[in-house]
Each structure stands twice: as C-alpha cells, then as structure tokens.
Design a protein around this motif. Structure first.
Motif, PDB file in Angstrom:
ATOM      1  N   PRO A  49       0.659  -0.905  -0.138  1.00 49.91           N
ATOM      2  CA  PRO A  49       0.476   0.055  -0.107  1.00 49.91           C
ATOM      3  C   PRO A  49       0.962   0.907  -0.319  1.00 49.91           C
ATOM      4  O   PRO A  49       1.853   1.665   0.072  1.00 49.91           O
ATOM      5  N   HIS A  50       0.739   2.493  -0.585  1.00 49.77           N
ATOM      6  CA  HIS A  50       1.004   4.005  -0.916  1.00 49.77           C
ATOM      7  C   HIS A  50       0.907   4.271   0.726  1.00 49.77           C
ATOM      8  O   HIS A  50       0.236   3.810   1.565  1.00 49.77           O
ATOM      9  N   VAL A  51       1.468   5.135   1.114  1.00 51.77           N
ATOM     10  CA  VAL A  51       1.940   5.584   2.267  1.00 51.77           C
ATOM     11  C   VAL A  51       0.010   6.458   2.785  1.00 51.77           C
ATOM     12  O   VAL A  51       0.479   7.067   1.806  1.00 51.77           O
ATOM     13  N   ASP A  52      -0.074   6.554   3.201  1.00 53.73           N
ATOM     14  CA  ASP A  52      -1.557   7.516   3.703  1.00 53.73           C
ATOM     15  C   ASP A  52      -1.342   8.717   5.296  1.00 53.73           C
ATOM     16  O   ASP A  52      -0.560   8.377   5.809  1.00 53.73           O
ATOM     17  N   GLU A  53      -2.461   8.699   5.404  1.00 55.04           N
ATOM     18  CA  GLU A  53      -1.592  10.364   6.425  1.00 55.04           C
ATOM     19  C   GLU A  53      -1.699   9.129   8.281  1.00 55.04           C
ATOM     20  O   GLU A  53      -0.763   9.329   8.680  1.00 55.04           O
ATOM     21  N   SER A  54      -2.497   8.071   8.102  1.00 60.81           N
ATOM     22  CA  SER A  54      -2.660   7.640   9.432  1.00 60.81           C
ATOM     23  C   SER A  54      -0.646   7.287   8.867  1.00 60.81           C
ATOM     24  O   SER A  54       0.219   6.895  10.551  1.00 60.81           O
ATOM     25  N   TRP A  55      -0.178   6.612   8.637  1.00 59.94           N
ATOM     26  CA  TRP A  55       1.441   5.820   8.180  1.00 59.94           C
ATOM     27  C   TRP A  55       2.144   7.258   8.872  1.00 59.94           C
ATOM     28  O   TRP A  55       3.342   6.927   9.105  1.00 59.94           O
ATOM     29  N   ILE A  56       1.652   7.892   8.045  1.00 56.75           N
ATOM     30  CA  ILE A  56       2.978   9.440   8.477  1.00 56.75           C
ATOM     31  C   ILE A  56       2.958   9.450   9.967  1.00 56.75           C
ATOM     32  O   ILE A  56       3.492   9.457  10.554  1.00 56.75           O
ATOM     33  N   ALA A  57       1.336  10.243  10.318  1.00 57.01           N
ATOM     34  CA  ALA A  57       0.966   9.838  11.402  1.00 57.01           C
ATOM     35  C   ALA A  57       1.932   8.773  12.304  1.00 57.01           C
ATOM     36  O   ALA A  57       2.895   9.573  13.994  1.00 57.01           O
ATOM     37  N   ALA A  58       2.103   7.766  12.473  1.00 54.53           N
ATOM     38  CA  ALA A  58       2.596   6.849  12.803  1.00 54.53           C
ATOM     39  C   ALA A  58       4.446   7.140  13.246  1.00 54.53           C
ATOM     40  O   ALA A  58       4.675   6.589  14.055  1.00 54.53           O
ATOM     41  N   ALA A  59       4.533   7.029  11.446  1.00 54.90           N
ATOM     42  CA  ALA A  59       6.258   7.008  11.327  1.00 54.90           C
ATOM     43  C   ALA A  59       6.424   8.515  12.774  1.00 54.90           C
ATOM     44  O   ALA A  59       7.906   7.903  12.832  1.00 54.90           O
ATOM     45  N   PHE A  60       5.745   9.572  12.810  1.00 52.14           N
ATOM     46  CA  PHE A  60       6.608  10.334  13.449  1.00 52.14           C
ATOM     47  C   PHE A  60       5.944  10.596  15.089  1.00 52.14           C
ATOM     48  O   PHE A  60       5.946  11.428  15.297  1.00 52.14           O
ATOM     49  N   THR A  61       5.275   9.460  15.310  1.00 51.96           N
ATOM     50  CA  THR A  61       5.363   9.383  16.382  1.00 51.96           C
ATOM     51  C   THR A  61       5.617   8.051  17.261  1.00 51.96           C
ATOM     52  O   THR A  61       5.948   7.003  16.836  1.00 51.96           O
ATOM     53  N   PRO A  62       6.943   8.425  18.828  1.00 52.67           N
ATOM     54  CA  PRO A  62       7.545   7.319  19.259  1.00 52.67           C
ATOM     55  C   PRO A  62       6.642   5.745  19.640  1.00 52.67           C
ATOM     56  O   PRO A  62       5.663   6.663  19.760  1.00 52.67           O
ATOM     57  N   PRO A  63       7.058   4.995  19.345  1.00 51.75           N
ATOM     58  CA  PRO A  63       5.732   3.830  19.450  1.00 51.75           C
ATOM     59  C   PRO A  63       5.658   3.828  20.721  1.00 51.75           C
ATOM     60  O   PRO A  63       4.307   3.054  20.813  1.00 51.75           O
ATOM     61  N   ASP A  64       6.072   3.906  21.840  1.00 54.98           N
ATOM     62  CA  ASP A  64       5.537   3.528  23.164  1.00 54.98           C
ATOM     63  C   ASP A  64       4.481   5.345  23.183  1.00 54.98           C
ATOM     64  O   ASP A  64       3.140   4.463  23.980  1.00 54.98           O
TER      65      ASP A  64
END
Length: 207
Positions: A49-64
C-alpha cells in the motif's frame, strides 16, 4: 552464509523479463552458494500500500506513544524494514515504467525509507544512512535503449533515482544489469538477452 532479499516488482508473470533474469541470477547463485538463505517477496502481484495520513502520523510518533490505530497503520512498514535490515544482499527485479520505477516499487521504497530506521537526521540537519555494508543487484527491463550515449539516455530517471535513494540510506555498492531495447524487435531482443545472460554470469562470479 549470506542472506539475500529478492524482490520482483513486475505485474507480469512468465512474460516478465525482469523476473526472468532475477530468477536466473538467484538460481545460479543458489547453485554456487547452496548454504545461503533467500527471502522472496513479490510486490508485483502482492501490492504494497501507498503511504497515507495514518502512516505518516505513526512514523513520526514514538512507538510507546502510538495508539492501537497508529500501531496498526505502521505494522506492515515495520515488517518490511525488519526484513530489509535482516538481509546482507538484495536482488531486485524492476521494469522501467515511464522512465522510472513502477508505482508498486515506489510504494515499497516509501515504506522502508524511514527516519530512525534506515536513515538518521544529524544534529546539523544533515542525513546519515543507517544501512551499511550491504550489496545490491538491480535488474531492470526496458523497452528502449537507454544505455549511455544513446538518444534516450537523458530520459533514464530509473537508475539515477535508485542509486540516489538507496545511497541515501547507506547502500552504495549497487550493480545494475539493464536489459535494454526489448521493444525493438526479435533480433534486438535476442542481442539484449545475450548481453544479460553474460552479465548475470559475471555477477554470480564476482558479486
């Protein structure tokens, strides 16, 4: 023992020339190095899948700090990055579409080129690739002749882009086998095949 990640990105099956020569290389390599491990992923038939808004938010949020929804949004990317980092070497079959890579392969690249995973941002605002000491073989299939000096050479945005993006994450030892001029008739195609067979044999011997 080497661990190779093989990826095919053509949507074609048996008619795919990039698949034909990536398979030829892997078969010859495994015959010469039976102890090596090969992980295979077919993104031409099993699309990323292509990158979407949720992906971007997740990628720039610390895992914890990620919500369950954000964790789910980045889950496949984490799997792909882990798989990519686990390999020592890469063999990618990539046809040329409109002078560059297919969207399926671009989607894969967007999933694995990630800050903090495959590259870092330095204190000075620069970039540092985190994937070092790896080797990559990219086999392309092209309808025209984009070889250096040809009239179409300036339109080759495929090899420069792939060298740039993988170099950005730290992989600079990249070998290309470009199977050219496949749309120019049977004779030109057979000449291209002969050169590609020779290039594959040399790569198996020297890679």
């Amino acid at each position: 023992m080497a661990h190779i990640l093989q990826i095919d990105s053509s949507p074609r099956g048996d008619r795919s020339f990039s698949r034909k020569f990536s398979d030829e290389f892997i078969t010859a390599w495994k015959n010469a190095h039976p102890e090596d491990k090969v992980t295979y992923r077919d993104i031409g038939h099993n699309r990323i899948p292509h990158v979407d808004e949720s992906w971007i938010a997740a990628a720039f949020t610390p895992p914890d700090a990620r919500t369950p929804e954000l964790t789910k949004a980045i889950e496949l990317s984490d799997t792909l990055v882990d798989e990519f980092l686990a390999a020592d070497r890469y063999v990618f079959g990539v046809p040329m579409y409109n002078f560059n890579v297919p969207s399926a392969f671009k989607a894969y690249i967007d999933q694995i080129v990630r800050a903090g995973r495959t590259f870092a941002v330095t204190e000075q605002g620069g970039f540092k690739g985190l994937v070092e000491g790896k080797k990559m073989l990219i086999i392309t299939a092209r309808g025209g002749d984009f070889s250096p000096g040809s009239p179409a050479a300036p339109y080759d945005y495929q090899e420069p882009y792939l060298r740039t993006i993988f170099g950005f994450i730290g992989i600079t030892d990249i070998t290309f086998i470009n199977v050219e001029n496949l749309g120019a008739g049977d004779q030109a195609r057979e000449q291209s095949f002969a050169k590609a067979h020779e290039a594959v044999a040399q790569a198996v011997a020297n890679w």
